[in-house]
Design a protein around this motif. Structure first.
Motif, PDB file in Angstrom:
ATOM      1  N   ASP A 125       0.841  -1.194   0.000  1.00 27.18           N
ATOM      2  CA  ASP A 125       0.000   0.000   0.000  1.00 27.18           C
ATOM      3  C   ASP A 125       0.879   1.249   0.000  1.00 27.18           C
ATOM      4  N   ILE A 126       0.252   2.411   0.064  1.00 28.31           N
ATOM      5  CA  ILE A 126       0.986   3.665  -0.062  1.00 28.31           C
ATOM      6  C   ILE A 126       1.967   3.867   1.094  1.00 28.31           C
ATOM      7  N   TRP A 127       1.592   3.382   2.297  1.00 28.78           N
ATOM      8  CA  TRP A 127       2.482   3.538   3.443  1.00 28.78           C
ATOM      9  C   TRP A 127       3.726   2.672   3.291  1.00 28.78           C
ATOM     10  N   GLY A 128       3.533   1.454   2.803  1.00 32.66           N
ATOM     11  CA  GLY A 128       4.670   0.574   2.573  1.00 32.66           C
ATOM     12  C   GLY A 128       5.600   1.125   1.502  1.00 32.66           C
ATOM     13  N   LYS A 129       5.008   1.674   0.439  1.00 36.47           N
ATOM     14  CA  LYS A 129       5.824   2.256  -0.638  1.00 36.47           C
ATOM     15  C   LYS A 129       6.576   3.490  -0.148  1.00 36.47           C
ATOM     16  N   ALA A 130       5.909   4.308   0.670  1.00 36.90           N
ATOM     17  CA  ALA A 130       6.562   5.498   1.219  1.00 36.90           C
ATOM     18  C   ALA A 130       7.717   5.099   2.139  1.00 36.90           C
ATOM     19  N   LYS A 131       7.496   4.072   2.936  1.00 35.91           N
ATOM     20  CA  LYS A 131       8.549   3.574   3.829  1.00 35.91           C
ATOM     21  C   LYS A 131       9.763   3.129   3.037  1.00 35.91           C
ATOM     22  N   THR A 132       9.522   2.373   1.966  1.00 34.69           N
ATOM     23  CA  THR A 132      10.621   1.873   1.137  1.00 34.69           C
ATOM     24  C   THR A 132      11.364   3.013   0.467  1.00 34.69           C
ATOM     25  N   MET A 133      10.629   3.995  -0.051  1.00 34.54           N
ATOM     26  CA  MET A 133      11.253   5.119  -0.741  1.00 34.54           C
ATOM     27  C   MET A 133      12.159   5.907   0.207  1.00 34.54           C
ATOM     28  N   VAL A 134      11.653   6.196   1.413  1.00 40.90           N
ATOM     29  CA  VAL A 134      12.447   6.969   2.374  1.00 40.90           C
ATOM     30  C   VAL A 134      13.665   6.165   2.820  1.00 40.90           C
ATOM     31  N   GLN A 135      13.495   4.867   3.013  1.00 39.18           N
ATOM     32  CA  GLN A 135      14.638   4.019   3.377  1.00 39.18           C
ATOM     33  C   GLN A 135      15.718   4.055   2.305  1.00 39.18           C
ATOM     34  N   MET A 136      15.294   3.955   1.051  1.00 39.90           N
ATOM     35  CA  MET A 136      16.254   3.923  -0.049  1.00 39.90           C
ATOM     36  C   MET A 136      16.991   5.259  -0.214  1.00 39.90           C
ATOM     37  N   ILE A 137      16.426   6.331   0.319  1.00 39.86           N
ATOM     38  CA  ILE A 137      17.112   7.616   0.326  1.00 39.86           C
ATOM     39  C   ILE A 137      17.984   7.743   1.569  1.00 39.86           C
ATOM     40  N   ALA A 138      17.438   7.316   2.711  1.00 37.71           N
ATOM     41  CA  ALA A 138      18.132   7.482   3.987  1.00 37.71           C
ATOM     42  C   ALA A 138      19.419   6.661   4.063  1.00 37.71           C
ATOM     43  N   LEU A 139      19.388   5.446   3.571  1.00 38.42           N
ATOM     44  CA  LEU A 139      20.537   4.559   3.753  1.00 38.42           C
ATOM     45  C   LEU A 139      21.797   5.038   3.031  1.00 38.42           C
ATOM     46  N   PRO A 140      21.733   5.418   1.741  1.00 36.70           N
ATOM     47  CA  PRO A 140      22.958   5.928   1.127  1.00 36.70           C
ATOM     48  C   PRO A 140      23.426   7.249   1.732  1.00 36.70           C
ATOM     49  N   VAL A 141      22.481   8.064   2.228  1.00 38.09           N
ATOM     50  CA  VAL A 141      22.878   9.307   2.901  1.00 38.09           C
ATOM     51  C   VAL A 141      23.655   8.981   4.174  1.00 38.09           C
ATOM     52  N   CYS A 142      23.188   7.974   4.922  1.00 34.95           N
ATOM     53  CA  CYS A 142      23.897   7.547   6.132  1.00 34.95           C
ATOM     54  C   CYS A 142      25.272   6.981   5.783  1.00 34.95           C
ATOM     55  N   MET A 143      25.353   6.228   4.687  1.00 39.06           N
ATOM     56  CA  MET A 143      26.636   5.678   4.248  1.00 39.06           C
ATOM     57  C   MET A 143      27.594   6.808   3.862  1.00 39.06           C
ATOM     58  N   LEU A 144      27.067   7.838   3.219  1.00 38.31           N
ATOM     59  CA  LEU A 144      27.899   8.984   2.844  1.00 38.31           C
ATOM     60  C   LEU A 144      28.352   9.749   4.081  1.00 38.31           C
TER      61      LEU A 144
END
Length: 199
Positions: A125-144
């Motif tokens: 659903d939209i919440w699951g998709k939003a969670k995935t999208m934010v995770q995929m942005i947050a993780l490389p930012v944390c790695m950087l």
């Protein structure tokens, strides 16, 4: 084996390479972490591509349905463990975030299994998709952010402070969305927990 499944397998194969380069402190100037970030981005892009190709060309298979969510969880969980292990996210917050996110994945996976036994398909659903999208942005930012802390260059404090704030905010949003999407799945599909009536 069709192209979407090959892309999914590629995502799984890339994970140990990402781990190796992220942890390869012997590579000077933090270049290993930069390579790891590039690998993560490539792996994340395969996640976008395999689903689109499978749906567009009607290449959805049972193998893909099985492996795709596992590959996603392996990718995100691995990065979460890495950034907690190297204290990019300080204790105890890193452990709390990882526990919440992984617990949600276990719960939703178990719910999907229960639903499938009843012939019900749980679509994202939209919440699951939003969670995935934010995770995929947050993780490389944390790695950087981790790279800036360990690269050995004279990085301005202001830059590291900005990356720290952005990393923590993104992870906090991802964690909140994780909880919301998990609760939403459980509430929307509470009928899955009802016992089947016997004739």
């Amino acid at each position: 084996m069709n192209l979407p499944n090959k892309l999914t397998i590629m995502r799984v194969v890339l994970i140990p390479f990402m781990m190796f380069f992220y942890l390869a402190d012997f590579i000077p100037y933090g270049i290993g972490k930069l390579v790891a970030i590039a690998i993560f981005i490539i792996a994340a892009l395969t996640d976008l591509l395999d689903g689109k190709i499978a749906r567009k060309y009607n290449l959805v298979t049972n193998f893909g349905k099985f492996l795709d969510p596992i590959a996603d969880k392996l990718l995100t969980s691995t990065v979460l463990f890495l950034i907690v292990a190297d204290h990019t996210i300080p204790a105890p917050w890193g452990v709390i975030v990882v526990t919440i996110i992984i617990a949600r994945e276990f719960i939703v996976s178990a719910l999907r299994l229960l639903a499938s036994n009843k012939g019900i398909v749980l679509a994202a659903d939209i919440w699951g998709k939003a969670k995935t999208m934010v995770q995929m942005i947050a993780l490389p930012v944390c790695m950087l952010f981790s790279y800036l802390l360990t690269c050995g260059f004279n990085v301005p404090d202001l830059l590291t402070d900005i990356f720290a704030i952005v990393s923590y905010i993104l992870l906090a949003v991802a964690t909140i969305l994780t909880v919301i999407s998990g609760v939403n799945y459980l509430v929307k599909n509470k009928d899955c927990f009802k016992e089947d009536k016997k004739d």
